[in-house]
Design a protein around this motif. Structure first.
Motif, short mmCIF file in Angstrom:
data_model
loop_
_atom_site.label_atom_id
_atom_site.label_comp_id
_atom_site.label_asym_id
_atom_site.label_seq_id
_atom_site.Cartn_x
_atom_site.Cartn_y
_atom_site.Cartn_z
N ARG A 151 0.86 -1.18 0.00
CA ARG A 151 0.00 0.00 0.00
C ARG A 151 0.90 1.23 0.00
NH1 ARG A 151 -5.26 1.62 1.94
NH2 ARG A 151 -5.18 3.67 2.96
N PHE A 215 -1.55 4.36 -6.82
CA PHE A 215 -2.82 4.26 -6.11
C PHE A 215 -3.89 3.47 -6.88
CE2 PHE A 215 -1.03 8.52 -4.79
CZ PHE A 215 -0.42 8.02 -3.65
N HIS A 216 -3.47 2.87 -8.01
CA HIS A 216 -4.39 2.03 -8.80
C HIS A 216 -5.67 2.79 -9.14
CE1 HIS A 216 -1.59 -1.13 -7.60
NE2 HIS A 216 -1.75 -0.72 -6.36
N THR A 217 -5.48 4.05 -9.47
CA THR A 217 -6.58 4.97 -9.75
C THR A 217 -6.16 5.88 -10.88
OG1 THR A 217 -7.42 4.98 -7.48
CG2 THR A 217 -7.89 6.92 -8.81
N ARG A 255 -1.81 9.53 -0.61
CA ARG A 255 -3.08 8.94 -0.22
C ARG A 255 -3.58 9.71 1.00
NH1 ARG A 255 -4.91 3.61 -1.14
NH2 ARG A 255 -2.81 3.05 -1.87
N SER A 257 -6.74 10.52 3.89
CA SER A 257 -7.94 10.02 4.56
C SER A 257 -8.43 11.07 5.54
CB SER A 257 -7.66 8.71 5.30
OG SER A 257 -7.24 7.70 4.41
N GLU A 262 -11.50 8.21 1.86
CA GLU A 262 -10.13 8.17 1.33
C GLU A 262 -10.10 8.68 -0.10
OE1 GLU A 262 -6.81 5.00 2.18
OE2 GLU A 262 -7.97 4.32 0.44
N SER A 336 -3.65 -1.62 -13.67
CA SER A 336 -4.35 -1.81 -12.40
C SER A 336 -4.93 -0.48 -11.93
CB SER A 336 -3.37 -2.34 -11.34
OG SER A 336 -3.98 -2.39 -10.08
N ALA A 339 -8.98 0.53 -8.00
CA ALA A 339 -9.29 1.21 -6.73
C ALA A 339 -10.27 2.36 -6.94
CB ALA A 339 -8.02 1.71 -6.07
N ASP A 340 -10.10 3.09 -8.04
CA ASP A 340 -11.03 4.15 -8.43
C ASP A 340 -11.28 5.14 -7.29
OD1 ASP A 340 -12.57 5.44 -10.32
OD2 ASP A 340 -14.42 4.41 -9.73
N LEU A 341 -10.21 5.59 -6.64
CA LEU A 341 -10.33 6.56 -5.56
C LEU A 341 -10.56 7.96 -6.13
CD1 LEU A 341 -7.35 5.31 -3.36
CD2 LEU A 341 -9.79 4.97 -2.91
#
Length: 435
Positions: A151, A215-217, A255, A257, A262, A336, A339-341
């Motif tokens: 992460r 962040f896979h976003t 990242r 939060s 998040e 990848s 996550a789609d943040l």
């Protein structure tokens, strides 16, 4: 021994990087075949002008102006022409014809990466792009593969060699911005029009790529907050050094939060980096990327961020990976981005700040200034006051360091300071990163 199969390689572009890739591919063909299990045959090099001067060791019969025909007879296509079009068209043509693609085109990936990665997944091809960020520094593959199960919390990157060279000259040689920029031009680190570098566009494109991976976003480049270094003064750099900091243009991917959930932030701006931080020791035109991950901890990738030979190293690394995939078989690895943040606005970011003010030199000013900070919920950590030079008689300079605060609170504070009769001018606001 099983004979090698042959893979045809198309090279689009023969500039400083493309020329080095061609030379190295021709020179080390036997070694590369042994590493990949395939003979890598340079099928041709697409260029705009057949008569332009080229490296002497590249056979002239390899050059062609018909890029589309060259792509159709190739297994792997290396795109090094740069820009958006026709590079995008050629990559789409290559992917739809069944070829894997290698590119160093950060601008194209930042703007159209989603489209190209989706297409590659649909046709079972692979799009490689190690050379798009950090030149010879291996950062794409570690984020995509080595840290895929971890992460990633934060990335701090010096990803533009031109701006790092300029700020380093200002710090180590005492040159002002214009003088340092002239030196960068003379040494070939800056273009005739350096705006893409000094205004932060290049770093923002790379930040979008790194944040998307980490962040896979998908993080579009237009969501990256950007400030350049054209407003950084020698006085700021000298003041930073006295306070134990170095000014660096940072690409920051983080990242975040809070009570609203998040999200991720990607931003580029000049920041104060503590002299003890590893990034503070990155000199000249070098690049470095500092990664903080939950399990792996802190990692730093350092090296040459540009240069034909150095970037060619990253391209050839991707070529070996692509060739091995062809030998082993199987579909390409999809991007990848599950996550789609949400990509958060700069106002949601929290950090510390260093604010320089020109204020009226009269009793009670400090109390007025402190009241403005308190009103907007920004806590003052340090205050340094010096009397200004005679040219601005009647004013003094305040350098105020804050505790951690949000960008929204800081913005409101700066607006309040600008409207105050006690403040002659808000001379600079620099964020502090890496503490």
């Amino acid at each position: 021994m099983t004979p090698y199969r042959t893979l045809s390689i198309a090279l689009l572009g023969a500039g400083s990087v493309g020329g080095q890739v061609a030379s190295l591919l021709l020179q080390h063909g036997d070694e590369l075949a042994a590493r990949t299990g395939a003979r890598l045959e340079l099928a041709g090099i697409a260029v705009r002008d057949l008569d332009a001067e080229r490296a002497a060791d590249i056979p002239k019969h390899l050059f062609t102006t018909d890029a589309r025909e060259l792509i159709l007879r190739s297994n792997i296509v290396i795109e090094l022409i740069g820009g958006i079009e026709p590079a995008r068209e050629y990559i789409i043509h290559a992917l739809t014809s069944g070829a894997d693609v290698i590119t160093g085109n950060k601008a194209l990936l930042a703007l159209h990466g989603a489209e190209l990665f989706d297409l590659a997944e649909q046709v079972g091809a692979q799009l490689y792009y190690e050379a798009a960020v950090g030149g010879a520094i291996p950062i794409i593959r570690p984020l995509r593969d080595s840290l895929a199960g971890d992460r990633v919390e934060r990335i701090l990157g010096i990803v533009n060699g031109t701006t790092n060279f300029i700020l380093d000259r200002m710090d180590t040689s005492g040159e002002d911005f214009a003088t340092a920029l002239a030196a960068a031009r003379q040494l070939g680190y800056a273009e005739a029009d350096p705006s893409g570098d000094v205004e932060g566009h290049d770093a923002a494109q790379k930040a979008a790529i790194l944040a998307t991976l980490a962040f896979h976003t998908r993080v579009p480049v237009e969501s990256v907050y950007r400030e350049g270094i054209t407003g950084v003064t020698l006085a700021q750099v000298e003041s930073a050094r006295k306070a134990g900091y170095v000014v660096k243009l940072l690409a920051i991917c983080e990242r975040l939060s809070d009570g609203d959930g998040e999200g991720v932030s990607a931003r580029v701006y000049p920041a104060l980096v503590p002299a003890a931080h590893p990034l503070a020791a990155v000199h000249g035109a070098n690049n470095a990327v500092f990664v903080q991950a939950e399990a792996a901890g802190s990692l730093m990738f350092y090296g040459a961020g540009a240069g034909g030979l150095e970037t060619a190293s990253a391209v050839l690394g991707d070529l070996v990976s692509a060739a091995r995939r062809h030998v082993v078989g199987g579909p390409g690895v999809a991007e990848s981005v599950g996550a789609d943040l949400p990509v958060l606005d700069i106002s949601r970011v929290s950090t510390q700040y260093n604010i320089t003010l020109a204020v009226a030199d009269r009793p009670g000013v400090l109390a007025e200034i402190a009241g403005i900070f308190s009103e907007h919920g920004v806590s003052v950590e340090t205050v340094e006051q010096t009397v200004a030079a005679p040219a601005v008689e009647g004013t003094a300079t305040l350098v105020i360091g804050t505790h951690t605060a949000t960008e929204a609170a800081l913005s409101a504070t700066v607006a309040g300071l600008s409207a105050s009769d006690a403040v002659v001018a808000v001379q600079s606001v620099l964020r502090i990163e890496g503490e």
